[in-house]
Design a protein around this motif. Structure first.
Motif, PDB file in Angstrom:
ATOM      1  N   VAL A 776      -2.599   1.054   6.640  1.00  0.00           N
ATOM      2  CA  VAL A 776      -2.631  -0.343   6.187  1.00  0.00           C
ATOM      3  C   VAL A 776      -1.647  -0.486   5.032  1.00  0.00           C
ATOM      4  O   VAL A 776      -1.772   0.202   4.013  1.00  0.00           O
ATOM      5  N   VAL A 777      -0.670  -1.368   5.211  1.00  0.00           N
ATOM      6  CA  VAL A 777       0.335  -1.603   4.171  1.00  0.00           C
ATOM      7  C   VAL A 777       0.080  -2.990   3.577  1.00  0.00           C
ATOM      8  O   VAL A 777       0.266  -4.008   4.252  1.00  0.00           O
ATOM      9  N   PHE A 778      -0.343  -3.032   2.319  1.00  0.00           N
ATOM     10  CA  PHE A 778      -0.688  -4.289   1.657  1.00  0.00           C
ATOM     11  C   PHE A 778       0.573  -5.024   1.195  1.00  0.00           C
ATOM     12  O   PHE A 778       1.671  -4.434   1.119  1.00  0.00           O
ATOM     13  N   PRO A 779       0.467  -6.329   0.893  1.00  0.00           N
ATOM     14  CA  PRO A 779       1.649  -7.145   0.567  1.00  0.00           C
ATOM     15  C   PRO A 779       2.529  -6.570  -0.540  1.00  0.00           C
ATOM     16  O   PRO A 779       3.750  -6.540  -0.406  1.00  0.00           O
ATOM     17  N   ASP A 780       1.924  -6.116  -1.646  1.00  0.00           N
ATOM     18  CA  ASP A 780       2.743  -5.617  -2.758  1.00  0.00           C
ATOM     19  C   ASP A 780       3.573  -4.410  -2.351  1.00  0.00           C
ATOM     20  O   ASP A 780       4.709  -4.239  -2.800  1.00  0.00           O
ATOM     21  N   THR A 781       3.004  -3.554  -1.520  1.00  0.00           N
ATOM     22  CA  THR A 781       3.746  -2.373  -1.041  1.00  0.00           C
ATOM     23  C   THR A 781       4.833  -2.790  -0.061  1.00  0.00           C
ATOM     24  O   THR A 781       5.946  -2.255  -0.079  1.00  0.00           O
ATOM     25  N   LEU A 782       4.528  -3.757   0.774  1.00  0.00           N
ATOM     26  CA  LEU A 782       5.464  -4.199   1.803  1.00  0.00           C
ATOM     27  C   LEU A 782       6.720  -4.825   1.198  1.00  0.00           C
ATOM     28  O   LEU A 782       7.846  -4.554   1.657  1.00  0.00           O
ATOM     29  N   VAL A 783       6.560  -5.639   0.147  1.00  0.00           N
ATOM     30  CA  VAL A 783       7.727  -6.329  -0.424  1.00  0.00           C
ATOM     31  C   VAL A 783       8.647  -5.365  -1.172  1.00  0.00           C
ATOM     32  O   VAL A 783       9.816  -5.685  -1.407  1.00  0.00           O
ATOM     33  N   ARG A 784       8.154  -4.203  -1.544  1.00  0.00           N
ATOM     34  CA  ARG A 784       8.996  -3.234  -2.248  1.00  0.00           C
ATOM     35  C   ARG A 784       9.890  -2.440  -1.303  1.00  0.00           C
ATOM     36  O   ARG A 784      10.768  -1.696  -1.736  1.00  0.00           O
ATOM     37  N   MET A 785       9.682  -2.575   0.013  1.00  0.00           N
ATOM     38  CA  MET A 785      10.458  -1.808   0.979  1.00  0.00           C
ATOM     39  C   MET A 785      11.847  -2.409   1.180  1.00  0.00           C
ATOM     40  O   MET A 785      12.047  -3.617   1.027  1.00  0.00           O
ATOM     41  N   GLN A 786      12.826  -1.556   1.536  1.00  0.00           N
ATOM     42  CA  GLN A 786      14.177  -2.018   1.838  1.00  0.00           C
ATOM     43  C   GLN A 786      14.171  -3.018   2.973  1.00  0.00           C
ATOM     44  O   GLN A 786      14.902  -4.001   2.972  1.00  0.00           O
ATOM     45  N   ARG A 787      13.356  -2.714   3.982  1.00  0.00           N
ATOM     46  CA  ARG A 787      13.148  -3.628   5.099  1.00  0.00           C
ATOM     47  C   ARG A 787      11.777  -3.361   5.675  1.00  0.00           C
ATOM     48  O   ARG A 787      11.211  -2.264   5.493  1.00  0.00           O
ATOM     49  N   PRO A 788      11.189  -4.312   6.406  1.00  0.00           N
ATOM     50  CA  PRO A 788       9.878  -4.060   7.024  1.00  0.00           C
ATOM     51  C   PRO A 788       9.983  -2.958   8.068  1.00  0.00           C
ATOM     52  O   PRO A 788      11.029  -2.810   8.713  1.00  0.00           O
ATOM     53  N   PRO A 789       8.931  -2.173   8.239  1.00  0.00           N
ATOM     54  CA  PRO A 789       8.966  -1.107   9.262  1.00  0.00           C
ATOM     55  C   PRO A 789       9.002  -1.694  10.670  1.00  0.00           C
ATOM     56  O   PRO A 789       8.498  -2.789  10.912  1.00  0.00           O
ATOM     57  N   SER A 790       9.586  -0.943  11.598  1.00  0.00           N
ATOM     58  CA  SER A 790       9.674  -1.342  13.000  1.00  0.00           C
ATOM     59  C   SER A 790       9.122  -0.232  13.879  1.00  0.00           C
ATOM     60  O   SER A 790       9.009   0.924  13.455  1.00  0.00           O
ATOM     61  N   VAL A 791       8.790  -0.585  15.111  1.00  0.00           N
ATOM     62  CA  VAL A 791       8.376   0.418  16.094  1.00  0.00           C
ATOM     63  C   VAL A 791       9.498   1.445  16.248  1.00  0.00           C
ATOM     64  O   VAL A 791      10.674   1.091  16.270  1.00  0.00           O
ATOM     65  N   ASP A 792       9.127   2.714  16.330  1.00  0.00           N
ATOM     66  CA  ASP A 792      10.023   3.874  16.441  1.00  0.00           C
ATOM     67  C   ASP A 792      10.596   4.332  15.105  1.00  0.00           C
ATOM     68  O   ASP A 792      11.339   5.317  15.065  1.00  0.00           O
ATOM     69  N   ASP A 793      10.265   3.644  14.009  1.00  0.00           N
ATOM     70  CA  ASP A 793      10.641   4.164  12.697  1.00  0.00           C
ATOM     71  C   ASP A 793       9.847   5.437  12.406  1.00  0.00           C
ATOM     72  O   ASP A 793       8.706   5.592  12.876  1.00  0.00           O
ATOM     73  N   VAL A 794      10.435   6.328  11.636  1.00  0.00           N
ATOM     74  CA  VAL A 794       9.739   7.520  11.154  1.00  0.00           C
ATOM     75  C   VAL A 794       9.404   7.273   9.682  1.00  0.00           C
ATOM     76  O   VAL A 794      10.296   7.049   8.859  1.00  0.00           O
ATOM     77  N   LEU A 795       8.113   7.286   9.364  1.00  0.00           N
ATOM     78  CA  LEU A 795       7.648   6.952   8.021  1.00  0.00           C
ATOM     79  C   LEU A 795       7.090   8.176   7.304  1.00  0.00           C
ATOM     80  O   LEU A 795       6.479   9.055   7.925  1.00  0.00           O
ATOM     81  N   LEU A 796       7.276   8.197   5.994  1.00  0.00           N
ATOM     82  CA  LEU A 796       6.572   9.118   5.109  1.00  0.00           C
ATOM     83  C   LEU A 796       5.740   8.243   4.182  1.00  0.00           C
ATOM     84  O   LEU A 796       6.287   7.394   3.474  1.00  0.00           O
ATOM     85  N   VAL A 797       4.422   8.384   4.220  1.00  0.00           N
ATOM     86  CA  VAL A 797       3.547   7.484   3.458  1.00  0.00           C
ATOM     87  C   VAL A 797       2.549   8.286   2.637  1.00  0.00           C
ATOM     88  O   VAL A 797       2.176   9.414   2.990  1.00  0.00           O
ATOM     89  N   ARG A 798       2.143   7.668   1.543  1.00  0.00           N
ATOM     90  CA  ARG A 798       1.092   8.248   0.710  1.00  0.00           C
ATOM     91  C   ARG A 798       0.090   7.152   0.397  1.00  0.00           C
ATOM     92  O   ARG A 798       0.472   6.012   0.130  1.00  0.00           O
ATOM     93  N   GLY A 799      -1.181   7.496   0.461  1.00  0.00           N
ATOM     94  CA  GLY A 799      -2.200   6.499   0.183  1.00  0.00           C
ATOM     95  C   GLY A 799      -3.579   7.107   0.152  1.00  0.00           C
ATOM     96  O   GLY A 799      -3.746   8.334   0.218  1.00  0.00           O
ATOM     97  N   LYS A 800      -4.573   6.234   0.059  1.00  0.00           N
ATOM     98  CA  LYS A 800      -5.969   6.666  -0.041  1.00  0.00           C
ATOM     99  C   LYS A 800      -6.623   6.627   1.332  1.00  0.00           C
ATOM    100  O   LYS A 800      -6.513   5.634   2.052  1.00  0.00           O
ATOM    101  N   LEU A 801      -7.295   7.723   1.672  1.00  0.00           N
ATOM    102  CA  LEU A 801      -7.976   7.826   2.958  1.00  0.00           C
ATOM    103  C   LEU A 801      -9.268   7.031   2.918  1.00  0.00           C
ATOM    104  O   LEU A 801     -10.037   7.120   1.956  1.00  0.00           O
TER     105      LEU A 801
END
Length: 823
Positions: A776-801
């Motif tokens: 789950v990517v919340f609004p504040d985290t999303l706006v800090r990204m260079q661009r929104p993620p797309s299908v087939d992107d490879v992501l490295l994420v950190r967060g709370k389980l």
């Protein structure tokens, strides 16, 4: 679900009188009928179906005859210890009135084995009985493993024996059918089970009825700990934040007050996965029955009530691992000419020892979870006997009590094992001074206080069920008995306290030993016959794309080649081919068994398919239609015909048209009858085209097979993910709720959500080589990204389980798109 009106409740007498004022006799007649009803249930008296024995025998003497008949087979060298144990067990069984029970179980287990249906070596406390072993109900020697009969059947507490049996999950139904034929269709039924409202579910259901928002209810539900059996009362007591919300928020208080009233209520009825009841007469004369959704006859009362009225309840379980073992052994025999007898496997096999020591146990029964593999890496088991305590150690109680650490340090000689009294050494030596098994609690009562093993079992049960009055009464007897053996009062007191504490964590050694046998055989086959084992394993999980993907990745780790499906080489199931494993056509999405049978039989009769044109001329399109063919092509199943996937898809419609014309003619030419080679290739029109890009091919494989065959989109990123310490999704499934975690993976699905404030957030499905989960990517985290993620992107994420009932999510705080050129 909502009722159509507010009249669904039990009315008072006055309400009923007002409703039937014109015909008051309706009420008085109802009362007369009720007063005439007289039903007395006899509880606790066994009501077993009759088992016919040969002339000249009673049930007890026939049971002894069968045991003695098999004695020399199980024990080539019979000793007084063996015969004394057998005599004792038979005497207890006869005194308690249960010879018929053992004969009934022996009969359907014997049927299963003679029919070639795999039966487990044992399950639960029944493995502690030498009678069960001699009858073939179980397949592990209770004397060899030090198992206790009294844990199974105790003359001090008269209750029906409880023998649960594991069968091959594909053929379990045949055993139930046999039981129905043997005792009568109307004498056998499956058993109902009721799902009840646990604390979190009660809150969520009540919140929905009260019309509260999802966010309101979810905030309260998440305050309830994820503990089995946790109650709302306990949650309010333990969680200060929840208690504060209850005191200060009227809506929360109303929600929890109502939820506490319905907590524990039955929520839905379903059919028990394993239980059946067998009666001496027609069941409808004894208990209420109903039909389940599948029109199966099912009881309206639960297992516990069935036992209370004395009817025979059996658990006939389907165990997938047994099917895997049987299929793997068959493959070994077909492939190598080696017949594997599970009863004669070496308990100290070098290859198996190496596999266990390295925790290479993915796919091994009970040993494949990340947490279990970590425990194995620390414990380093080597033999079958080493697996017995492992089964008992890997549970929440021992893991959180320090028992596991003490056991491991004792095994590796890192601490000296101490005993509170010399009499305890023979009991606790095998577990390095740790009280690990329930049977050890019984043995301590026996050796330290002079209890009979039957009396010690009563003490164990009282401790395990935390019955204060029973415990207090038996404590005095324990202390007195210990004093009679010269044990100092303070030591006896301390030992009793430890017994009481560890009895809550103690595990049934008989069950540990039985499942250790299954685990060891699984490990043995994986270590010594990896190709056959992995083929059988993957075939058993064809319905689960996550499992297929996990085991294919394990094959790569083991250097076992994986070949994709192919219309010229694949059968329905996975099979061994060219020192690797070939995908079965059943694994291809949208391809049914009828189509596969036609493809395989046509190939067997007239040879390989030369092209998609040849295929369509030979296989009718009304069975193998365009949708099926598109799935096969995308899965790579026409690779052996020499054309790539793009080229084959481009001519599919023309090939289907040509095939339809040929089948419509209803006859074959002379050249057709000569075989595939004679088909006129001049009719085939091709467009030369480059194959799809690699990432597109991988996407097709994932879509059609649930797994990647020719590579993985994350292959390029694995070194980086390991370098940054990213966990796998499989590891997260066992990780602690609320912990910060880092994972890397491929985006397979995105759901954009607009918040109440009009801001955008994203729910993203991510997968790695071990599984898939939602982040789950919340609004504040999303706006800090260079661009929104797309299908087939490879992501490295950190967060709370976050765990929510059965769902697992990662609430993302940091996110990086690895495949961005600027990353």
């Amino acid at each position: 679900m909502k009722f159509p009106n507010d009249q669904f409740y039990l009315r008072s007498y006055q309400e009923m009188y007002d409703r039937f004022r014109d015909i008051p006799e309706a009420l008085t007649n109802t009362l007369r009928i009720a007063e005439r009803c007289n039903c007395e249930l006899t509880l606790g008296k066994p009501r077993l179906p009759d088992y016919a024995v040969p002339s000249g025998f009673t049930k007890a003497t026939w049971l002894r005859h069968l045991c003695e008949e098999n004695l020399s087979q199980r024990y080539p060298k019979t000793t007084p210890e063996i015969t004394d144990r057998l005599d004792y067990e038979l005497r207890v069984i006869e005194q308690m009135g249960f010879p018929g029970y053992f004969l009934i179980v022996h009969d359907f287990v014997k049927y299963a084995k003679q029919a070639g249906i795999m039966v487990g070596p044992g399950r639960g406390s029944a493995a502690g009985s030498i009678v069960s072993y001699l009858l073939g109900i179980t397949d592990l020697d209770p004397l060899e493993f030090g198992l206790m009969f009294e844990r199974f059947l105790n003359p001090e507490r008269i209750s029906m024996p409880d023998i649960d049996i594991d069968f091959c999950y594909e053929r379990r139904g045949e055993v139930i059918d046999y039981v129905r034929r043997k005792y009568g269709e109307n004498h056998v039924a499956q058993i109902v089970t009721f799902g009840t409202l646990a604390a979190r579910a009660a809150v969520r259901d009540v919140g929905r009825v009260l019309g509260m928002t999802y966010g309101e209810v979810d905030g309260v539900a998440k305050q309830i700990p994820q503990e089995t059996g946790i109650s709302l009362a306990a949650a309010l007591k333990d969680n200060a934040e929840l208690a504060k919300a209850y005191r200060e928020n009227e809506r929360v208080r109303q929600l929890l007050d109502i939820a506490r009233k319905v907590e524990g209520f039955p929520r839905h009825a379903s059919v028990h996965a394993a239980g059946i009841v067998i009666a001496p007469e027609e069941l409808e004369r004894l208990i209420p029955l109903q039909r389940s959704g599948e029109e199966e006859v099912c009881t309206q009362i639960t297992m516990d009530d069935i036992e209370r009225i004395g009817l025979l309840k059996m658990d006939l379980l389907g165990l997938r691992t047994l099917t895997v073992l049987q299929n793997a052994r068959n493959l070994v025999q077909q492939n190598r000419g080696v017949v594997i007898d599970p009863h004669t496997l070496p308990h100290k096999d070098p290859a198996t020892r190496n596999l266990l020591s390295n925790a290479a146990t993915i796919g091994v029964f009970q040993l494949e979870s990340p947490g279990m593999r970590r425990l194995i890496a620390n414990l380093r088991p080597e033999t079958l006997e080493d697996l017995v305590p492992l089964m008992a150690l890997y549970r929440p109680g021992p893991l959180g009590s320090g028992m596991v650490e003490d056991f491991i340090r004792g095994r590796h000689g890192q601490r000296e094992t101490e005993y509170l009294h010399p009499l305890l050494e023979p009991v606790l030596k095998e577990t390095y001074g740790v009280i690990l098994y329930q049977e050890q609690v019984m043995q301590i009562g026996n050796v330290l206080a002079g209890f009979s093993l039957a009396e010690a079992d009563v003490l164990r049960r009282a401790m395990g069920k935390k019955k204060p009055q029973e415990i207090a009464a038996m404590k005095q007897r324990f202390l007195a008995g210990a004093a009679g053996k010269g044990v100092a009062p303070e030591i006896a007191e301390h030992v009793f306290t430890l017994m009481e504490y560890f009895s809550g964590y103690g595990f049934n050694k008989s069950h540990s030993a039985a499942y250790a046998v299954v685990a060891y055989e699984t490990a043995y086959l994986k270590a010594n016959y990896p190709l056959e084992f992995m083929c059988a394993l993957i075939s058993s999980v064809m319905g689960s794309s996550d499992k297929v993907a996990q085991y294919i990745e394990e094959c790569r780790t083991m250097a076992i080649p994986i070949y994709g499906p192919d219309v010229n080489y694949s059968d329905a199931e996975f099979k061994i081919a060219e020192s690797g494993i070939r995908f079965g056509l059943m694994a291809v999405k949208n391809v049914g068994r009828q189509a596969i049978e036609l493809i395989v039989s046509e190939r067997a009769g007239r040879g390989k398919y030369l092209s998609i044109y040849d295929f369509c001329r030979r296989v009718p399109g009304h069975i193998v239609n365009k949708r099926v063919l598109e799935s096969l092509i995308k899965a790579g199943a026409f690779g052996s015909t020499g054309k790539n996937r793009r080229e084959t898809l481009m001519v599919l419609d023309k090939a289907l048209e040509g095939g339809a014309v040929r089948h419509a003619e209803g006859q074959l030419s002379f050249f057709d009858l000569a075989g595939s080679d004679s088909f006129m290739v001049n009719d085939e029109t091709w467009v030369q085209a480059e194959e799809f890009p690699q990432n597109e091919l991988l996407r097709m494989e994932r879509e059609m097979l649930g797994a990647y065959i020719s590579g993985h989109p994350l292959d390029h990123w694995q070194t980086l993910l390991k370098k940054v310490g990213a966990a796998t999704i499989a590891e997260l499934k066992e990780a602690e709720d609320g912990r910060e975690q880092t994972i890397g993976g491929l985006v397979t699905r995105i759901k954009n959500v607009t918040t109440r404030m009009g801001r955008r957030m994203a729910m993203i499905q991510m997968e790695d080589v071990t599984g898939a989960m939602e982040i789950v990517v919340f609004p504040d985290t999303l706006v800090r990204m260079q661009r929104p993620p797309s299908v087939d992107d490879v992501l490295l994420v950190r967060g709370k389980l976050e765990r929510r009932d059965e769902d697992l999510k990662l609430l993302v705080a940091q996110i990086r798109i690895l495949n961005l050129k600027s990353s």
